[in-house]
Enzyme design. Structure first.
Site, mmCIF file in Angstrom:
data_model
loop_
_atom_site.group_PDB
_atom_site.id
_atom_site.type_symbol
_atom_site.label_atom_id
_atom_site.label_comp_id
_atom_site.label_asym_id
_atom_site.label_seq_id
_atom_site.Cartn_x
_atom_site.Cartn_y
_atom_site.Cartn_z
ATOM 1 N N SER A 181 -6.406 12.059 -8.600
ATOM 2 C CA SER A 181 -7.396 11.412 -10.200
ATOM 3 C C SER A 181 -7.010 12.793 -11.204
ATOM 4 O O SER A 181 -6.950 11.724 -12.618
ATOM 5 C CB SER A 181 -8.507 11.636 -10.072
ATOM 6 N N HIS A 209 -7.642 5.041 -7.989
ATOM 7 C CA HIS A 209 -6.967 5.352 -8.790
ATOM 8 C C HIS A 209 -5.796 4.536 -8.522
ATOM 9 O O HIS A 209 -4.855 4.254 -9.221
ATOM 10 C CB HIS A 209 -6.493 6.287 -9.246
ATOM 11 N N LYS A 241 -12.791 1.289 -10.779
ATOM 12 C CA LYS A 241 -11.249 1.631 -12.094
ATOM 13 C C LYS A 241 -10.852 0.282 -12.082
ATOM 14 O O LYS A 241 -10.773 -0.364 -13.343
ATOM 15 C CB LYS A 241 -10.150 2.805 -11.126
#
Length: 392
Positions: A181, A209, A241
């Site tokens: 991240s 992610h 996300k």
């Protein structure tokens, strides 16, 4: 007159230390929705620090789906999944995710943090150690702590370092982020998967992610690395996300899912996510699977290529990331804040990331790109960075 406080001295001292080190965190309130055109304190900025990688957080289809689901199923889950909080939208979302990713079962969690706590605290124990990448997310580390399991951390992205640890320990759980991240780089998942198989360890990946925005079909890091449900038995993903909503899931096989249902305390003792959110997330999944989703991934890839080309010409070192996360390491925390403030004065919002989120001496701008940014936005960002960084 000095204000009297009933707070303990250690609390005040800890806060003062954070202030003196330029590390004090503060909440900033947006005046509008999550878009690249962000409004803070009634001033407009171009935001480059959101995890809304595909630009779905304010997508009309998700807004409609949220409203429709709320009209039919209400807003609150009412109880945990195991009591009476598992509604039809939850089940439909779990089944759609399982089919998309090729897993036998999917379990929904309220947040990614809780998913990681739930899985690791249930599967690890004092006699089942956890081996993790040095730069894994805090929730993965905290899961091992909650399990009171032996925790060993290997050098970042170093398969040989991980192998040395696995060879010395009783089989347990090998855990890594898919995409890290704060650095934006991809873990060597195929090699780690083989390593886990060779040593008979369970392999777990948190692909918060990666899912939605990388891989030919948006299936994230496992697709990029050629993995499947057999070579990656535990996959964690989040909806906050690329999916543009909130919550998380664990994809796994029937046996592990049954075990987690019995022993994953954050799953057992938490109210289920809102059925309205589940409905909106299902809409996001359909978008990710569609031609529009593919177009958004391609646009994001073009943004990443342009950004890296432009910034490579500046007097800063780019990290090895080909993802939406493009960090620029400044080093000193106060210097990182100054750079962030200088960008704000030009109309760019990008929060400085400082220790303990990142290692000491590596404070940075964590620039994140989104498919909802325009080409003009990217030019403006790079022009602004050039102005600020060349004047350091």
């Amino acid at each position: 007159m000095k204000r009297m406080s009933n707070n303990p001295l250690w609390l005040e001292a800890a806060l003062d230390e954070r202030r003196q080190q330029s590390l004090l965190r503060q909440v900033i309130t947006l005046d509008g929705p999550q878009t690249p055109n962000a409004s803070f304190h009634h001033r407009q900025y171009k935001a480059f620090c959101s995890n809304d990688y595909l630009g779905l957080a304010n997508h009309p289809a998700l807004i409609r789906a949220l409203s429709d689901s709320a009209q039919q199923y209400g807003v609150g889950g009412g109880s945990s999944h195991l009591v009476c909080g598992h509604l039809a939208p939850h089940q439909e979302l779990e089944e759609a995710l399982a089919q998309w990713l090729g897993y036998e079962r999917v379990m929904l969690f309220s947040t990614g943090y809780m998913a990681n706590l739930g899985v690791i605290s249930a599967l690890a124990a004092k006699d089942r150690p956890v081996v993790q990448d040095k730069l894994n997310h805090a929730s993965l580390l905290d899961g091992a702590a909650l399990a009171q399991a032996p925790l060993r951390r290997y050098l970042h992205g170093d398969v040989a370092s991980a192998g040395k640890l696995l060879s010395k320990l009783t089989p347990g759980l090998l855990v890594t982020d898919g995409i890290f991240s704060m650095d934006g780089d991809l873990a060597p998942l195929a090699e780690l998967s083989q390593l886990a198989a060779d040593h008979k360890w369970l392999f777990m990946v948190d692909d918060a992610h990666g899912l939605g925005c990388i891989g030919d079909n948006g299936r994230g890091s496992l697709e990029l690395e050629g993995l499947n449900a057999e070579s990656l038995p535990i996959l964690v993903g989040t909806f906050g996300k690329a999916f543009g909503t909130s919550g998380a899931f664990v994809a796994t096989n029937h046996a592990i899912a049954d075990y987690l249902t019995q022993f994953a305390r954050p799953y057992i003792y938490t109210t289920a996510m809102s059925p309205a959110i589940a409905g909106a997330t299902l809409s996001a999944l359909k978008l990710i699977q569609s031609a529009e989703g593919q177009e958004r991934r391609e646009k994001l890839a073009r943004h990443i290529h342009y950004f890296r080309h432009r910034i490579s010409q500046l007097p800063v070192k780019l990290m090895l990331s080909n993802t939406a996360i493009q960090p620029i390491v400044i080093g000193d925390s106060s210097a990182a804040i100054k750079v962030s403030d200088a960008l704000k004065s030009l109309g760019i919002w990008c929060t400085a990331i400082r220790p303990p989120t990142v290692p000491i001496g590596s404070a940075r701008l964590r620039i994140t790109l989104s498919a909802s940014h325009t080409e003009e936005d990217l030019v403006f960002l790079c022009d602004s960075l050039e102005c600020v960084l060349t004047s350091l």
